[in-house]
Design an enzyme around this catalytic site. Structure first.
Site, PDB file in Angstrom:
ATOM      1  CB  ALA A  28       4.577  -3.324  -5.067  1.00  0.00           C
ATOM      2  CB  SER A  76       0.786  -1.443  -5.362  1.00  0.00           C
ATOM      3  OG  SER A  76       1.167  -0.096  -5.607  1.00  0.00           O
ATOM      4  CG  ASP A  77       5.019  -1.639  -0.021  1.00  0.00           C
ATOM      5  OD1 ASP A  77       5.095  -0.408   0.169  1.00  0.00           O
ATOM      6  OD2 ASP A  77       5.559  -2.469   0.733  1.00  0.00           O
ATOM      7  CD  GLU A  78       7.046   5.158  -2.033  1.00  0.00           C
ATOM      8  OE1 GLU A  78       7.627   6.126  -2.557  1.00  0.00           O
ATOM      9  OE2 GLU A  78       6.916   5.045  -0.807  1.00  0.00           O
TER      10      GLU A  78
END
Length: 778
Positions: free
Chosen positions: A311, A307-309
């Site tokens: 997200a 995941s993006d940070e």
């Protein structure tokens, strides 16, 4: 800057990088390697343990799948959960050790966009990604990515020796960024490879293969393509990226936002990063259609999704898609997310997986499936093999900021520059005329190292950073300097110092742009204007120069409205420099003089609009009116693929073979390129395809091939290309090939442009016969 831990190769050079062998190692080859290591052959490294390996997953003679089966079978559910829950950053990482199995911690949070960014210690800073894209050179991207991986690996080896497993110490990179530069005001345009899916895909392939390296068994560092998907603004204007829903047509999704990511899969990337946004109402990191049906089902991806940070937290907190972290864990794990990169939380979303297991919402087999590619990646990085087998384990800190890497940074900067205007032979300057010449360097980018790098930048030693002023001061000219404004926003401006310095000069170099103060992650621009008083600064410099040459250098990513400079005769030349990083000044000096190998040949990787009236709303994700592929009828300021040279080129003999081809066949193309000017130079040959009879909407034309070619003055060269059947496919509820007539354009730019390079664009038609069919049927 903290002192680096000592290296592993002493003060001498590390062994050369391995080359790819003709065939992958077989079982006997592995045993031979182990025998050599046991007998002391190879580098002086820790030797394999005598006798049988303590666990089958550590036996390098076994196939990868058997090693993974053994390792995963030894992990408890609690251990499995922590491996997927600890992706970083800050207190959320690293993935914890498993002492009973001898498994060390591992930090997944590493940034490698164009150098080892954000890691402790120095690193070579290569030009920002958009500038690298302007070089139109997959070969250059490969070299930069490979040099980046060398430094990431060398520093990682030192970190592990010192027992350091904090952020940015690992080998798994959140790079490259493959989002389409669909809007000129998006704050993260600089991290992308521009607006074209094919160009982005070709550069993605080169980056992934360069970063991971050519060894048949081990990868130097692992690539991670992001941000997946339909992610290209807004950051903060007019709404936050953290809750944005990208409403996209299926055709645009398939034709614009996905192709470069599929190229990343084909290149062998080990990971993907899912983005913050929703896609048609469903968060990307909980989007089964995206992460399972398309990525794994259609494309065959076998790696991991991180995941993006933050997200995953934002699925609940930003999008209100779920009500609890438990629901979020269920949705994202079952959709296909493997690893959580949290905002530093310890009690983060994936720590709810045990509860989901107990309730039957996530199966233990699904959890094992999510962990499996994480350990496969670590195995291919060499973590569980004897170090003597892995040539990358010998890299030490002598590889960081090496002369070779510093020279490559300079070469990359030179190749990235795009000459936008050059009236009356303003450039190149003549070296023989420099002694005694008064050269003024003015503007907020003239001597401020901080603004030359862009975001996600490595930090080199200050002695290796060359501003425009420092680079030009090395020339045999009398160089004077005035900033005019002290920072890019240029809110406070001293006209007097600019006019004083420019008025006393024979040549004036004006350095303007944006920088991370104006455009970056979480910061969009509101318009195309030069920030603050920068246009006034330029106009004052032109007036003060009183007819002497004025050269405008631009340091930006998103397009700027420099229409005044383009049409005003007082500005003789404009050079787009992007964010060239540490070698900025050296590269500028070489290009302004037109030294050998420094004849500008960069081409714009994105369209520059002629004004805000050509800029559609940021939050509207239709492609109509966006990028060269769907641009309106009014001409832009500068088109995609545009760039000038100090020499001239001409094209002839465009040949298509066969001129009529079956529906599944590929097209062969040849063209002759001649350097008709007085200087050696490089040209970017560009081929565009136009559909003449499509049953569904298609781009007005599409880049299908390009090549950066060096041609000596007065010489010509014949170039060959292939346009595949896949490149003719259209999206009609699936990729489909259709018969009909097509036009192929060949030249150094797009066809039919108002602002154009001197060379002609050739065209030829070909026909495709047969009946329409799905692409997969060929």
């Amino acid at each position: 800057m903290a002192e680096e831990p000592s290296g592993r190769c002493g003060t001498g050079p590390c062994p050369p990088e391995p080359r790819r062998s003709a065939a992958a190692p077989v079982l006997s080859g592995l045993r031979a390697l182990l025998l050599c290591a046991a007998l002391g052959a190879g580098p002086a490294r820790a030797q394999p343990p005598p006798g049988p390996f303590p666990f089958p997953f550590r036996d390098p003679a076994l196939p990868w799948h058997r090693r993974l089966d053994d390792l995963l079978g030894r992990l408890s559910p609690e251990e499995l959960v922590l491996q997927v829950a600890r992706g970083g950053a800050l207190g959320n990482g690293p993935a914890p050790p498993i002492p009973r199995l001898g498994i060390a911690p591992y930090n997944w949070n590493t940034e490698c966009l164009r150098g080892d960014a954000e890691a402790p210690g120095w690193a070579t800073a290569f030009p920002q990604a958009l500038g690298l894209a302007a070089a139109f050179s997959p070969e250059l991207i490969y070299l930069v990515a490979n040099a980046t991986a060398t430094e990431v690996r060398a520093k990682h080896n030192a970190f592990v020796t010192a027992g350091r497993y904090g952020d940015h110490t690992g080998l798994s990179c959140f790079s490259p960024v493959l989002n389409i530069m669909r809007h000129p005001l998006w704050g993260r345009n600089q991290e992308t490879y521009g607006e074209d899916p094919f160009l982005s895909g070709e550069l993605a392939r080169a980056f992934v293969q360069g970063l991971q390296g050519p060894h048949p068994r081990y990868i130097k560092a692992s690539a991670g393509c992001k941000h997946f998907s339909v992610h290209g603004g807004p950051e903060n204007i007019p709404v936050s990226r953290l809750s944005f829903d990208a409403r996209v047509l299926e055709r645009d999704w398939r034709s614009t936002f996905l192709p470069q990511f599929q190229a990343c899969v084909r290149a062998g990337s080990y990971s993907f990063m899912c983005s913050y946004n929703r896609i048609n109402g469903v968060p990307a990191c909980a989007n089964k259609k995206l992460l399972t049906d398309i990525l794994r089902g259609e494309w065959g991806f076998e790696g991991y999704v991180v995941s993006d940070e933050g997200a995953l937290e934002l699925i609940m907190l930003g999008h209100r898609y779920t009500r609890t972290f438990l629901e979020t864990a269920v949705a994202s794990v079952n959709a296909g997310c493997n690893l959580e990169l949290s905002y530093g939380l310890r009690n983060n979303v994936f720590t709810r997986i045990p509860q989901a297991l107990a309730m039957g919402n996530i199966t233990l087999q699904t959890l094992r499936d999510r962990v499996r590619p994480l350990f496969y990646t670590r195995m291919r990085l060499g973590e569980f093999d004897p170090p003597a087998m892995n040539p990358y384990s010998t890299l030490d800190l002598s590889a960081v900021q090496s002369p070779e890497h510093r020279n490559l940074s300079l070469e990359a900067a030179v190749k990235s520059f795009v000459l936008l205007k050059n009236e009356r032979g303003t450039l190149p300057l003549r070296a023989r005329d420099l002694p005694g010449t008064r050269l003024a360097v003015v503007g907020p980018f003239a001597d401020n190292p901080r603004v030359l790098f862009g975001d996600y930048a490595p930090v080199p030693e200050p002695r290796y950073i060359y501003t425009p002023r420092r680079g030009l001061e090395a020339l045999p000219a009398n160089v004077s300097f005035a900033a005019g404004c002290r920072e890019p926003r240029c809110r406070e401006y001293s006209a007097a110092e600019v006019t004083r310095v420019a008025g006393a000069a024979d040549v004036v170099v004006v350095c303007l742009g944006t920088g991370v103060d104006v455009e970056t992650e979480a910061k969009d621009r509101r318009d195309l204007s030069l920030p603050g008083h920068q246009l006034e600064l330029l106009q004052d410099a032109v007036r003060a120069a009183a007819g002497h040459p004025v050269i405008l250098l631009l340091f930006n990513a998103g397009p700027l409205d420099v229409s005044w400079a383009q049409v005003h005769e007082g500005v003789g030349a404009i050079l787009a420099c992007f964010f060239p990083a540490q070698a900025t000044g050296l590269a500028i000096a070489r290009v302004l003089l037109g030294e050998a190998g420094a004849n500008p040949a960069g081409r714009l990787p994105a369209t520059w609009p002629a004004g805000m009236h050509q800029v559609p709303p940021m939050e509207n994700y239709t492609m109509a009116g966006r990028t060269y592929r769907y641009y309106g009828q009014e001409a832009p300021l500068y088109p995609f693929g545009y760039g000038l040279s100090y020499t001239t080129f001409q094209y002839r003999d465009l040949v298509l073979s066969p001129p009529a081809l079956p529906i599944c066949a590929n097209l062969s193309v040849s063209v002759v390129l001649e350097n008709t000017g007085p200087r050696d130079g490089e040209e970017v040959v560009q081929l565009y395809l136009r559909w003449e009879q499509s049953s569904v909407p298609v781009p007005r034309w599409q880049l299908v091939a390009f090549r950066r070619v060096s041609v000596p003055a007065g010489r010509d060269t014949k170039l060959s290309f292939q346009v595949t059947a896949e490149q003719r496919a259209v999206w009609a509820q699936g990729w489909r090939l259709e018969p009909g007539t097509f036009t192929l354009f060949g030249g150094g730019q797009q066809p039919g442009q108002q602002l154009r390079a001197p060379s002609a664009v050739l065209s030829a038609r070909f026909t495709v016969t047969g009946t329409a069919r799905p692409l997969r049927g060929c």
